[in-house]
Design a protein around this motif. Structure first.
Motif, short mmCIF file in Angstrom:
data_model
loop_
_atom_site.label_atom_id
_atom_site.label_comp_id
_atom_site.label_asym_id
_atom_site.label_seq_id
_atom_site.Cartn_x
_atom_site.Cartn_y
_atom_site.Cartn_z
N ILE A 1 -34.94 -18.76 -10.56
CA ILE A 1 -35.40 -18.05 -10.87
C ILE A 1 -37.11 -18.05 -9.88
CG2 ILE A 1 -37.24 -18.98 -13.12
CD1 ILE A 1 -34.85 -20.37 -13.80
N ILE A 2 -37.07 -19.05 -8.54
CA ILE A 2 -37.92 -19.02 -8.11
C ILE A 2 -37.77 -17.41 -6.80
CG2 ILE A 2 -38.20 -20.00 -5.75
CD1 ILE A 2 -37.69 -22.35 -7.07
N SER A 3 -36.22 -17.10 -6.73
CA SER A 3 -36.46 -15.90 -5.88
C SER A 3 -37.07 -14.64 -7.16
CB SER A 3 -34.67 -15.78 -5.94
OG SER A 3 -34.13 -15.07 -6.25
N TRP A 4 -36.32 -14.90 -8.28
CA TRP A 4 -36.23 -13.45 -9.22
C TRP A 4 -37.94 -13.28 -9.61
CZ3 TRP A 4 -33.89 -10.19 -12.08
CH2 TRP A 4 -34.70 -9.48 -13.44
N PHE A 5 -38.63 -14.48 -9.47
CA PHE A 5 -39.84 -13.75 -9.81
C PHE A 5 -40.52 -14.37 -8.56
CE2 PHE A 5 -39.86 -16.35 -13.86
CZ PHE A 5 -40.78 -15.36 -14.78
N GLY A 6 -40.12 -13.89 -7.40
CA GLY A 6 -40.87 -14.72 -6.09
C GLY A 6 -40.38 -12.66 -5.54
N SER A 7 -39.76 -12.25 -6.62
CA SER A 7 -38.98 -11.17 -5.61
C SER A 7 -40.69 -9.37 -6.17
CB SER A 7 -37.82 -10.58 -6.40
OG SER A 7 -37.97 -10.13 -7.36
N ALA A 8 -40.09 -8.43 -6.36
CA ALA A 8 -40.55 -7.26 -7.00
C ALA A 8 -41.13 -7.95 -8.24
CB ALA A 8 -40.47 -6.35 -6.60
N ARG A 9 -40.36 -8.17 -8.99
CA ARG A 9 -39.62 -8.72 -10.48
C ARG A 9 -41.03 -9.39 -11.21
NH1 ARG A 9 -39.90 -6.02 -14.56
NH2 ARG A 9 -40.26 -7.52 -16.49
N GLY A 10 -41.46 -9.93 -10.52
CA GLY A 10 -42.68 -11.08 -9.98
C GLY A 10 -43.90 -10.75 -11.17
N PRO A 11 -43.79 -9.73 -9.50
CA PRO A 11 -45.42 -9.10 -9.67
C PRO A 11 -45.22 -7.88 -11.29
CG PRO A 11 -45.30 -9.40 -7.70
CD PRO A 11 -43.64 -9.95 -8.55
N ALA A 12 -44.23 -7.40 -11.08
CA ALA A 12 -44.37 -6.45 -11.90
C ALA A 12 -44.26 -6.68 -13.46
CB ALA A 12 -42.79 -5.91 -12.09
N ALA A 13 -43.28 -7.85 -13.48
CA ALA A 13 -43.90 -8.91 -15.47
C ALA A 13 -45.10 -8.71 -15.53
CB ALA A 13 -42.69 -10.07 -15.19
N LEU A 14 -45.63 -8.77 -14.22
CA LEU A 14 -47.37 -9.74 -14.49
C LEU A 14 -47.98 -8.11 -15.53
CD1 LEU A 14 -50.07 -11.32 -14.21
CD2 LEU A 14 -49.49 -11.01 -11.48
N ALA A 15 -47.52 -7.03 -14.87
CA ALA A 15 -48.05 -5.69 -14.88
C ALA A 15 -47.85 -5.24 -15.60
CB ALA A 15 -47.56 -4.62 -13.67
N GLU A 16 -46.48 -5.07 -16.45
CA GLU A 16 -45.98 -4.99 -17.91
C GLU A 16 -46.41 -5.99 -18.82
OE1 GLU A 16 -41.33 -5.11 -17.57
OE2 GLU A 16 -41.78 -3.98 -15.14
N GLY A 17 -47.41 -7.40 -18.45
CA GLY A 17 -47.65 -8.21 -19.12
C GLY A 17 -46.57 -8.86 -20.29
N ARG B 1 -49.71 -20.10 -15.73
CA ARG B 1 -50.16 -21.06 -15.19
C ARG B 1 -48.64 -21.36 -13.77
NH1 ARG B 1 -54.14 -23.99 -17.74
NH2 ARG B 1 -52.63 -25.60 -17.73
N ARG B 2 -48.26 -21.80 -13.96
CA ARG B 2 -46.82 -22.01 -14.17
C ARG B 2 -45.73 -21.19 -13.75
NH1 ARG B 2 -42.95 -25.15 -18.31
NH2 ARG B 2 -41.26 -25.70 -16.70
N ALA B 3 -46.51 -20.34 -14.18
CA ALA B 3 -45.18 -18.67 -14.00
C ALA B 3 -46.27 -17.65 -12.65
CB ALA B 3 -45.21 -17.68 -15.26
N ILE B 4 -47.25 -18.06 -13.12
CA ILE B 4 -48.16 -17.32 -12.11
C ILE B 4 -47.71 -18.21 -10.40
CG2 ILE B 4 -50.24 -17.15 -10.84
CD1 ILE B 4 -50.94 -15.99 -14.26
N ALA B 5 -47.23 -19.15 -10.68
CA ALA B 5 -47.44 -20.01 -9.16
C ALA B 5 -46.15 -20.17 -8.36
CB ALA B 5 -47.26 -21.59 -9.09
N LEU B 6 -45.05 -19.53 -9.05
CA LEU B 6 -44.07 -18.75 -8.96
C LEU B 6 -44.38 -17.16 -7.44
CD1 LEU B 6 -41.67 -19.52 -11.74
CD2 LEU B 6 -42.17 -20.70 -9.30
N LEU B 7 -45.43 -16.13 -8.16
CA LEU B 7 -45.28 -15.34 -7.26
C LEU B 7 -45.51 -15.65 -5.97
CD1 LEU B 7 -47.46 -13.44 -10.69
CD2 LEU B 7 -45.21 -13.11 -9.99
N PRO B 8 -45.34 -13.97 -5.66
CA PRO B 8 -45.43 -14.01 -4.29
C PRO B 8 -47.25 -13.93 -3.86
CG PRO B 8 -43.98 -12.25 -5.09
CD PRO B 8 -44.37 -12.74 -6.16
N GLU B 9 -47.43 -14.18 -3.04
CA GLU B 9 -48.94 -14.56 -2.25
C GLU B 9 -49.33 -13.22 -2.71
OE1 GLU B 9 -51.08 -16.70 0.88
OE2 GLU B 9 -49.66 -17.62 1.10
N GLY B 10 -50.52 -13.82 -2.73
CA GLY B 10 -51.44 -12.57 -3.41
C GLY B 10 -50.78 -11.44 -5.21
N ALA B 11 -49.77 -12.00 -5.59
CA ALA B 11 -49.76 -10.94 -6.60
C ALA B 11 -51.03 -11.63 -7.51
CB ALA B 11 -48.38 -11.34 -6.56
N ALA B 12 -51.17 -12.50 -7.74
CA ALA B 12 -52.21 -12.88 -8.96
C ALA B 12 -53.20 -12.30 -8.58
CB ALA B 12 -51.96 -13.91 -9.24
#
Length: 192
Positions: free
Chosen positions: A101-117, A181-192
């Motif tokens: 899960i850390i790797s999933w959100f830390g990859s490009a998928r985390g920022p994409a999920a944020l952008a998709e809402g 907050r928990r989900a955003i904390a797993l995003l790559p730095e600067g993605a949020a």
């Protein structure tokens, strides 16, 4: 003994003391078809996987495993899958400590999920299932949940603005914001 061992116990050492050593003393042995170095590596991996558990939880898991030996004599160490499934039943592993899960959100998928809402809904899916969405059905469930939660969030915030807040509204908003907050904390730095 190393300095670390004399001053404090390591997390791995705690799991060995509370789970691995007592089960070995109880009679658990290396499975016959496993080489010694592979078994030693298994025990290290097992200890590392269970460091999140408290002393009491490790004791409960030890008691549950005592009667789950494998092999003809039922005295061989159970598989990692058996042990981790029981550990999840005793104390679900926090999603923030799950490598997949850390790797999933830390990859490009985390920022994409944020952008998709769908960030919070996808985080909740991963927390519950301990795996990423694998197919269109999983992704549809996440999108529908995200849409439902966004509507609920807007309704709750509207009632708060109008002074018509219910206790359930505030409780739900606190839960949602905590998940976010928990989900955003797993995003790559600067993605949020």
């Amino acid at each position: 003994m190393t300095t670390e061992q004399t001053t404090s116990e390591t997390k791995r050492g705690r799991v060995r003391r509370l789970l691995i050593d007592p089960l070995t003393e109880h009679g658990f042995r290396k499975p016959g078809n496993v080489k010694l170095d592979a078994h030693d590596a298994f025990l290290v991996k097992l200890a590392d996987a269970l460091t999140y558990m408290s002393d009491e939880q490790l004791g409960t898991l030890r008691d549950m495993l005592r009667y789950r030996g494998e092999g003809k004599a039922r005295d061989a160490w159970p598989s990692m899958a058996t042990i981790t499934a029981l550990a999840e039943a005793v104390a679900p592993r926090p999603v923030e400590e799950h490598p997949t899960i850390i790797s999933w959100f830390g990859s490009a998928r985390g920022p994409a999920a944020l952008a998709e809402g769908v960030l919070v809904a996808e985080f909740a899916f991963l927390e519950k299932r301990k795996r990423p969405p694998l197919n269109d059905g999983d992704r549809r469930i996440i999108r529908e949940r995200a849409h439902e939660w966004e509507r609920q969030r807007e309704l709750c915030q509207d009632r708060v603005r109008r002074g018509m807040t219910r206790d359930d509204d505030l409780k739900w908003l606190r839960w949602y914001e905590g998940m976010e907050r928990r989900a955003i904390a797993l995003l790559p730095e600067g993605a949020a």
